[in-house]
Design an enzyme around this catalytic site. Structure first.
Site: not given
Ligand code: EPZ
Length: 427
Positions: A22-23, A117, A122, A305, A397
């Protein structure tokens, strides 16, 4: 409205085939915008997030055609409208990948603030930092993120946090930028590598994906391609945990065992046996579930995840397990639902202490998000009696045919319609 009804307990046995990731799919489908020509993407999971992204593409003027259930042809030659409206974007996080892809293709993008989610705040500051470093102007107005530029230039970008989304989005913008972009402290998840492979098959020049430094030489043009998405690490992990949690014996096929190492390691510590083959893993458990401690981390650490599914299994472990969430501020909302089934879990900030109990008992619960929904299913498979799970749209989803796949492993799970309550009808 629909819900899942599960009768447990059950020991899962047999074989299950894992779908495309998916991702990776939710990054690769927007990335098709960058090609001059048609892209054919194979091994696409048949899930609602993919359907929604295809609708977004069509809304922009692209032609999208499913050649089979899992192969989609995307032709963005006549893309006219670089806008993703609220009605579509609000359902999912990955809609924001259109920002990077549209900037790269049209030098402008307007995408509604994304949904997805809810794990607390975020932020998208790292995405914006990357776009701005490349010369784009980004503003947020009326709930829309607007980005535009005359020319995008390669830049040296150090991410303050390891972010999957920011790494992907900035990579998308950089492939057609002028000059070299270097991303430091980049995320290393398998879907980052898959996206880079997809873009390289279109003529991009990306090196280092899968390490924390990614180097992108911008190219003038990308061509169409045919590409097959990698297997879903998290779907595979979910069936691995389901097999172990139920004391079952399941061969999980179409996986990349290397991507599953952190999950395998924790399952083995908890008393399961995991045997790796070239493109499959077999998970069995004969003895009790043993307590373990785990902390989620960016790849190659234990994936956030998989945290809810693992916690569901640990509810019946011998002793107390400590589960620490190292990625998100608030990913334990689902714990209240597990408590309805008799689980004993206390949460303090990012740490949950899961005191194993001899058994869970079926009850009505909610899927509070996608992976929390998967955890409810695992708990329902372990629990004695009937578990009913509401808000299953979260689960659908991201998991292709989860009811069919589980029933073929011996589960008793049905998807049933529920009439609106009299209260809702009266509104
Ligand atoms: C991706 O989300 C995945 N989603 C999530 O999976 C997954 O939990 C996450 O990566 C972590 O592995 C998709 O790929 C569509 P991040 P993403 O940016 O990209 C902080 C699922 O269940 N951050 O890696 O949104 C953030 O707050 C989903 O399939 C900032 O501070 O996650 C978090 O603490 C749910 N500033 C950390 O980084 C930013 O600009 C990691 O978030 C971006 C992120």
């Amino acid at each position: 409205m629909e819900k899942f009804v599960i009768h447990g307990p059950v020991k899962l046995t047999g074989e299950v085939e894992i779908s495309g990731a998916k991702n990776a799919a939710v990054a690769i489908i927007p990335a098709a915008i960058l090609a001059q020509g048609k892209c054919v993407v194979e091994n696409v999971p048949n899930i609602s997030d993919v359907g929604l992204l295809c609708r977004m593409l069509q809304d922009m003027g692209a032609r999208v055609r499913f050649l089979t259930n899992t192969t989609v042809e995307i032709d963005t030659t006549y893309l006219t409208n670089p806008v993703v409206p609220y009605e579509l974007a609000r359902h999912m996080r990955a809609s924001y990948y259109f920002l990077g892809a549209l900037l790269g293709r049209c030098s402008e993008a307007s995408v509604s603030m994304p949904g997805g989610c809810c794990f607390g705040v975020r932020p998208i500051d790292q995405h914006i930092k990357g776009f701005e470093a490349m010369g784009a102007k980004v503003s947020i107005d009326g709930g829309m993120i607007n980005a535009r530029c005359d020319t995008l230039f390669g830049a040296h970008i150090y991410f303050d946090v390891v972010s999957v989304g920011a790494t992907i989005n900035v990579m998308l913008a950089a492939v057609r930028a002028k000059g070299i972009t270097i991303l430091e402290n980049a995320a290393k998840e398998p879907h980052i590598v898959d996206l880079a492979n997809f873009l390289n098959s279109m003529g991009a020049d990306i090196r280092g994906a899968g390490t924390d430094v990614i180097k992108i030489h911008g190219v003038d043009m990308l061509h169409g391609t045919t590409y097959s998405i990698v297997p879903d690490q998290i779907e595979a992990g979910t069936y691995m945990v389901a097999a172990a949690a139920t004391g079952g014996d399941v061969l999980i096929r179409n996986v990349i065992p290397k991507h599953l190492e952190s999950i395998t390691e924790k399952l083995e510590k908890s008393g399961a046996l995991v045997v790796e083959y070239d493109d499959a893993v077999r998970v069995t458990r004969k003895g009790p579930v043993e307590k373990i401690n785990l902390k989620t981390m960016p790849h190659p650490g234990f994936p956030t995840d998989m945290q809810p599914q693992m916690t569901a299994m640990l509810t019946i472990a011998n002793g107390a397990s400590i589960v620490t969430e190292g990625v998100w501020d608030n990913r334990f909302r689902y714990v209240d639902e597990l408590r309805r089934l008799g689980a004993q879990i206390s949460v303090d900030g990012k740490v949950a202490v899961v005191q194993g109990v001899p058994k869970l008992t079926g009850a009505p619960v909610k899927a509070t998000d996608l992976r929390a929904g998967a955890a409810m299913i695992i708990a329902g498979l372990i629990a004695e009696g009937k578990t009913e799970i509401e808000d299953i749209y979260h689960i659908e989803r991201g998991y292709e045919d989860i009811v069919g796949k589980l029933n073929r492993l011996g589960a008793d799970i049905r998807r049933v319609s529920i009439p609106d309550s009299p209260l809702v009808q009266a509104l």
